[in-house]
Design a protein around this motif. Structure first.
Motif, PDB file in Angstrom:
ATOM      1  N   ALA A  23       8.974   3.172  -3.942  1.00  0.00           N
ATOM      2  CA  ALA A  23       9.386   3.225  -5.348  1.00  0.00           C
ATOM      3  C   ALA A  23      10.745   3.892  -5.476  1.00  0.00           C
ATOM      4  O   ALA A  23      11.593   3.456  -6.267  1.00  0.00           O
ATOM      5  N   TYR A  24      10.986   4.921  -4.682  1.00  0.00           N
ATOM      6  CA  TYR A  24      12.277   5.611  -4.697  1.00  0.00           C
ATOM      7  C   TYR A  24      13.399   4.687  -4.212  1.00  0.00           C
ATOM      8  O   TYR A  24      14.468   4.617  -4.820  1.00  0.00           O
ATOM      9  N   ILE A  25      13.137   3.951  -3.136  1.00  0.00           N
ATOM     10  CA  ILE A  25      14.144   3.024  -2.588  1.00  0.00           C
ATOM     11  C   ILE A  25      14.423   1.904  -3.588  1.00  0.00           C
ATOM     12  O   ILE A  25      15.571   1.526  -3.809  1.00  0.00           O
ATOM     13  N   ARG A  26      13.383   1.372  -4.234  1.00  0.00           N
ATOM     14  CA  ARG A  26      13.557   0.311  -5.219  1.00  0.00           C
ATOM     15  C   ARG A  26      14.419   0.794  -6.394  1.00  0.00           C
ATOM     16  O   ARG A  26      15.335   0.108  -6.833  1.00  0.00           O
ATOM     17  N   GLN A  27      14.141   2.001  -6.882  1.00  0.00           N
ATOM     18  CA  GLN A  27      14.941   2.559  -7.978  1.00  0.00           C
ATOM     19  C   GLN A  27      16.384   2.755  -7.554  1.00  0.00           C
ATOM     20  O   GLN A  27      17.312   2.501  -8.334  1.00  0.00           O
ATOM     21  N   ALA A  28      16.612   3.207  -6.316  1.00  0.00           N
ATOM     22  CA  ALA A  28      17.976   3.397  -5.815  1.00  0.00           C
ATOM     23  C   ALA A  28      18.713   2.060  -5.735  1.00  0.00           C
ATOM     24  O   ALA A  28      19.903   1.978  -6.064  1.00  0.00           O
ATOM     25  N   GLN A  29      18.013   1.009  -5.311  1.00  0.00           N
ATOM     26  CA  GLN A  29      18.636  -0.312  -5.244  1.00  0.00           C
ATOM     27  C   GLN A  29      18.973  -0.835  -6.634  1.00  0.00           C
ATOM     28  O   GLN A  29      20.045  -1.393  -6.850  1.00  0.00           O
ATOM     29  N   TYR A  30      18.060  -0.676  -7.594  1.00  0.00           N
ATOM     30  CA  TYR A  30      18.336  -1.100  -8.963  1.00  0.00           C
ATOM     31  C   TYR A  30      19.534  -0.358  -9.534  1.00  0.00           C
ATOM     32  O   TYR A  30      20.385  -0.929 -10.201  1.00  0.00           O
ATOM     33  N   LYS A  80      22.019   0.902  -7.921  1.00  0.00           N
ATOM     34  CA  LYS A  80      23.240   0.462  -7.247  1.00  0.00           C
ATOM     35  C   LYS A  80      23.659  -0.938  -7.709  1.00  0.00           C
ATOM     36  O   LYS A  80      24.831  -1.181  -7.989  1.00  0.00           O
ATOM     37  N   LEU A  81      22.725  -1.891  -7.795  1.00  0.00           N
ATOM     38  CA  LEU A  81      23.046  -3.280  -8.101  1.00  0.00           C
ATOM     39  C   LEU A  81      23.124  -3.574  -9.594  1.00  0.00           C
ATOM     40  O   LEU A  81      23.750  -4.546 -10.001  1.00  0.00           O
ATOM     41  N   ASP A  82      22.468  -2.757 -10.408  1.00  0.00           N
ATOM     42  CA  ASP A  82      22.440  -2.981 -11.851  1.00  0.00           C
ATOM     43  C   ASP A  82      22.531  -1.634 -12.571  1.00  0.00           C
ATOM     44  O   ASP A  82      21.544  -1.145 -13.105  1.00  0.00           O
ATOM     45  N   GLU A 103      20.797  -4.027 -17.578  1.00  0.00           N
ATOM     46  CA  GLU A 103      20.670  -5.266 -18.361  1.00  0.00           C
ATOM     47  C   GLU A 103      19.939  -6.354 -17.592  1.00  0.00           C
ATOM     48  O   GLU A 103      19.095  -7.055 -18.159  1.00  0.00           O
ATOM     49  N   LYS A 104      20.276  -6.516 -16.312  1.00  0.00           N
ATOM     50  CA  LYS A 104      19.660  -7.587 -15.523  1.00  0.00           C
ATOM     51  C   LYS A 104      18.170  -7.331 -15.327  1.00  0.00           C
ATOM     52  O   LYS A 104      17.360  -8.249 -15.384  1.00  0.00           O
ATOM     53  N   LEU A 105      17.802  -6.081 -15.098  1.00  0.00           N
ATOM     54  CA  LEU A 105      16.398  -5.741 -14.932  1.00  0.00           C
ATOM     55  C   LEU A 105      15.624  -6.010 -16.215  1.00  0.00           C
ATOM     56  O   LEU A 105      14.498  -6.517 -16.193  1.00  0.00           O
ATOM     57  N   LYS A 106      16.237  -5.714 -17.351  1.00  0.00           N
ATOM     58  CA  LYS A 106      15.581  -5.945 -18.638  1.00  0.00           C
ATOM     59  C   LYS A 106      15.373  -7.441 -18.891  1.00  0.00           C
ATOM     60  O   LYS A 106      14.411  -7.835 -19.543  1.00  0.00           O
ATOM     61  N   MET A 107      16.266  -8.285 -18.335  1.00  0.00           N
ATOM     62  CA  MET A 107      16.159  -9.734 -18.540  1.00  0.00           C
ATOM     63  C   MET A 107      14.942 -10.346 -17.838  1.00  0.00           C
ATOM     64  O   MET A 107      14.497 -11.418 -18.225  1.00  0.00           O
ATOM     65  N   ILE A 108      14.422  -9.676 -16.811  1.00  0.00           N
ATOM     66  CA  ILE A 108      13.303 -10.270 -16.078  1.00  0.00           C
ATOM     67  C   ILE A 108      11.987  -9.523 -16.288  1.00  0.00           C
ATOM     68  O   ILE A 108      10.960  -9.959 -15.787  1.00  0.00           O
ATOM     69  N   GLU A 109      12.002  -8.413 -17.017  1.00  0.00           N
ATOM     70  CA  GLU A 109      10.755  -7.677 -17.259  1.00  0.00           C
ATOM     71  C   GLU A 109       9.815  -8.495 -18.147  1.00  0.00           C
ATOM     72  O   GLU A 109      10.217  -9.012 -19.181  1.00  0.00           O
ATOM     73  N   ARG A 110       8.576  -8.589 -17.753  1.00  0.00           N
ATOM     74  CA  ARG A 110       7.604  -9.385 -18.514  1.00  0.00           C
ATOM     75  C   ARG A 110       7.305  -8.789 -19.887  1.00  0.00           C
ATOM     76  O   ARG A 110       6.937  -9.500 -20.806  1.00  0.00           O
ATOM     77  N   SER A 111       7.473  -7.488 -20.028  1.00  0.00           N
ATOM     78  CA  SER A 111       7.168  -6.848 -21.308  1.00  0.00           C
ATOM     79  C   SER A 111       8.248  -7.084 -22.360  1.00  0.00           C
ATOM     80  O   SER A 111       8.022  -6.865 -23.540  1.00  0.00           O
ATOM     81  N   ASN A 126      20.225 -22.205  -7.217  1.00  0.00           N
ATOM     82  CA  ASN A 126      19.414 -20.999  -7.166  1.00  0.00           C
ATOM     83  C   ASN A 126      20.349 -19.805  -7.344  1.00  0.00           C
ATOM     84  O   ASN A 126      21.265 -19.615  -6.553  1.00  0.00           O
ATOM     85  N   VAL A 127      20.136 -19.006  -8.383  1.00  0.00           N
ATOM     86  CA  VAL A 127      21.034 -17.896  -8.708  1.00  0.00           C
ATOM     87  C   VAL A 127      20.284 -16.585  -8.514  1.00  0.00           C
ATOM     88  O   VAL A 127      19.352 -16.279  -9.269  1.00  0.00           O
ATOM     89  N   PRO A 128      20.680 -15.776  -7.514  1.00  0.00           N
ATOM     90  CA  PRO A 128      20.087 -14.446  -7.384  1.00  0.00           C
ATOM     91  C   PRO A 128      20.579 -13.553  -8.517  1.00  0.00           C
ATOM     92  O   PRO A 128      21.777 -13.403  -8.714  1.00  0.00           O
ATOM     93  N   ILE A 129      19.665 -12.972  -9.271  1.00  0.00           N
ATOM     94  CA  ILE A 129      20.037 -12.221 -10.469  1.00  0.00           C
ATOM     95  C   ILE A 129      20.806 -10.948 -10.128  1.00  0.00           C
ATOM     96  O   ILE A 129      21.768 -10.603 -10.799  1.00  0.00           O
ATOM     97  N   PHE A 130      20.413 -10.243  -9.083  1.00  0.00           N
ATOM     98  CA  PHE A 130      21.038  -8.964  -8.755  1.00  0.00           C
ATOM     99  C   PHE A 130      22.206  -9.104  -7.782  1.00  0.00           C
ATOM    100  O   PHE A 130      22.641  -8.115  -7.200  1.00  0.00           O
ATOM    101  N   ASN A 131      22.726 -10.315  -7.608  1.00  0.00           N
ATOM    102  CA  ASN A 131      23.913 -10.524  -6.779  1.00  0.00           C
ATOM    103  C   ASN A 131      25.087  -9.796  -7.424  1.00  0.00           C
ATOM    104  O   ASN A 131      25.324  -9.937  -8.622  1.00  0.00           O
ATOM    105  N   PRO A 132      25.855  -9.020  -6.653  1.00  0.00           N
ATOM    106  CA  PRO A 132      26.994  -8.295  -7.244  1.00  0.00           C
ATOM    107  C   PRO A 132      28.062  -9.219  -7.839  1.00  0.00           C
ATOM    108  O   PRO A 132      28.827  -8.785  -8.698  1.00  0.00           O
TER     109      PRO A 132
END
Length: 133
Positions: free
Chosen positions: A18-25, A27-29, A33-41, A92-98
């Protein structure tokens, strides 16, 4: 006898992945905004059937209808389909691509189809028409 001071708490008590995932988010976002675009909620999230425009740093924008949204953490991607000169083209578009600056939703359908992945529209009467800005 040597006594060491206690080590500081690592990762703020979070599990390692979970810590590594948050660090990646972060860094990449950095804006989130990008994370909010794919959240199911999020009711304004990207969904299959939306027509979007993807803006890259050093490239012309890519426009198409979303066939599929793959939600898998940092590897999340969308599959866009458009017709170019009568020929179906998929990207195919990776959303978190820099290199992806932003994704704008151009149009949403009146009603969404019942499936999450619209592979069945390929080469049928439901296939997308040529989408332009």
């Amino acid at each position: 006898m040597v006594v060491y001071e206690p080590l500081p708490k690592l990762r703020d008590g979070k599990p390692l992945m979970a810590y590594i995932r948050q660090a990646q988010y972060k860094k990449l976002d950095p804006t989130g905004e990008k994370l909010k675009m794919i959240e199911r909620s999020n009711p304004e999230r990207l969904r299959a059937g939306d027509v979007v425009s993807v803006f890259y740093k050093n490239q012309k924008p890519v426009i198409g209808a979303i066939l599929m949204v793959k939600r898998s953490g940092v590897a999340s991607a969308i599959l866009l389909r458009n017709k170019v000169a009568g020929l179906g083209v998929e990207v195919n578009v990776p959303i978190f691509n820099p290199n992806v600056m932003r994704i704008d939703i151009l149009r949403r359908p009146d009603t969404y189809r019942s499936r999450n992945r619209h592979y069945y529209i390929r080469n049928s009467r439901l296939d997308v028409k040529e989408v332009k800005l």
